[in-house]
Design a protein around this motif. Structure first.
Motif, short mmCIF file in Angstrom:
data_model
loop_
_atom_site.label_atom_id
_atom_site.label_comp_id
_atom_site.label_asym_id
_atom_site.label_seq_id
_atom_site.Cartn_x
_atom_site.Cartn_y
_atom_site.Cartn_z
N PRO A 1 -3.75 -2.85 -1.71
CA PRO A 1 -2.64 -1.75 -1.64
C PRO A 1 -2.96 -0.75 -2.00
O PRO A 1 -2.24 0.53 -1.51
N LEU B 1 -4.78 1.43 0.43
CA LEU B 1 -3.52 2.02 1.42
C LEU B 1 -2.96 3.13 1.12
O LEU B 1 -2.68 4.16 1.74
N GLY B 2 -2.53 2.96 -0.15
CA GLY B 2 -1.87 4.06 -0.95
C GLY B 2 -2.52 5.40 -0.72
O GLY B 2 -1.75 6.36 -0.77
N THR C 1 5.72 3.78 5.66
CA THR C 1 5.33 2.80 4.42
C THR C 1 5.76 1.55 4.70
O THR C 1 5.63 0.80 3.69
N LEU D 1 2.86 -0.75 3.84
CA LEU D 1 2.64 -0.89 2.29
C LEU D 1 3.55 -1.59 1.66
O LEU D 1 3.28 -2.07 0.59
#
Length: 311
Positions: free
Chosen positions: A157, A160-161, A190, A193
């Motif tokens: 994560p 991905l952020g 988002t 995410l």
């Protein structure tokens, strides 16, 4: 973020705009932070120098105290600086570091709490094999495993952020960089995410909490079979401190993270975050020491040695 990100600096709103209330918050957080550092550092020193506290239980307690110092230090000093100077800005790199270390230390705590529950399970359910099963090598492997698993979980994560863009607002409705308020101001899609944060948070909490419940379920069954009331009382007392810490930690984090969306009011989350980042690290040393005769005795011995050497 990176070069394609229009915004490279964020503004942390904090807890309040009221100057007088900010002073009270500053004093409160400064006191709790100093007590957290002092209390947890005392546990680390005492468990390190005292020969009677060289069991697995105190090895994990020592590591847990280190995590508490690290976790509260990842957020509270920066917020204290913000209140003292009035500077609410934080660079993207500083925010990313705060986010990474906050989650790193926080998630490791959950796995360590589960490991400490297993340690109590072995101590009470298999006391004759305790020193054999929970030897130094096993303890170090369990502790290392907590860090390795955490890194494997939080990297996807966080990576991905790095692709999230902030082109409209740079105002984070929080006193620290946290996933939910950051996702709330993003102009990127988002959804993936957001779901990933929810999935991983749920996974961490459910897996570790299930292990804690299993450990203490087995412990309670074993204790209830003890013939003596004194034995039962002693066994429960060795677990009560850990159960209190588990209840505070899991209860607060379930409230903050096990929710369907990041697009929500941050006010309740900020209040609970103060509990997890400031109050809990301060209370934990007192919870463990006040209910543990061995730690209290070791602290008294250490104080006597220091006073004796001073004379």
């Amino acid at each position: 973020m990176r070069n394609r990100t229009a915004i490279t600096t964020f503004i942390l709103l904090g807890l309040t705009d009221d100057p007088q209330f900010q002073i009270l918050i500053f004093i409160f957080l400064l006191i709790t932070y100093m007590l957290s550092i002092l209390g947890n550092l005392t546990i680390i020193i005492v468990t390190f120098v005292d020969a009677h506290l060289k069991t697995a239980m105190y090895y994990f307690l020592q590591n847990f105290s280190f995590l508490e110092i690290s976790f509260t230090s990842a957020t509270i000093p920066r917020y204290l600086y913000s209140i003292a100077t009035g500077d609410r800005t934080i660079t993207y790199n500083a925010c990313a570091c705060q986010l990474f270390f906050g989650y790193l230390f926080g998630v490791v705590e959950f796995f360590l709490l589960a490991t400490m529950s297993y340690d109590r399970y072995i101590a009470i359910c298999k006391p004759l094999h305790y020193t054999t099963i929970m030897n130094n090598r096993v303890c170090k492997r369990l502790n290392s495993g907590c860090w390795i698993i955490t890194l494997l979980i939080i990297f996807p994560p966080l990576c991905l952020g790095l692709g999230v863009e902030f082109c409209k607002s740079n105002i984070i409705d929080h006193f620290a960089c946290d996933a939910k308020p950051i996702l709330k101001i993003s102009c990127s899609d988002t959804e993936l995410l957001d779901k990933l944060v929810l999935l991983f948070s749920t996974f961490i909490l459910l897996v570790t909490l299930s292990f804690v419940i299993w450990s203490y379920g087995s412990i309670i069954k074993t204790i209830l079979r003890f013939p003596s009331a004194q034995q039962k009382k002693k066994a429960f007392s060795t677990c009560s401190s850990h159960m209190i810490v588990v209840s505070i930690t899991y209860g607060s984090c379930i409230f903050v993270y096990i929710k369907p969306s990041a697009k929500e009011d941050m006010t309740p989350n900020k209040a609970v975050s103060v509990l997890t980042t400031s109050i809990s690290p301060m209370l934990n040393p007192f919870i463990y020491t006040l209910r543990n005769k061995q730690v209290k005795q070791a602290m008294n011995d250490l104080v006597k040695k220091l006073l004796g050497s001073g004379n």
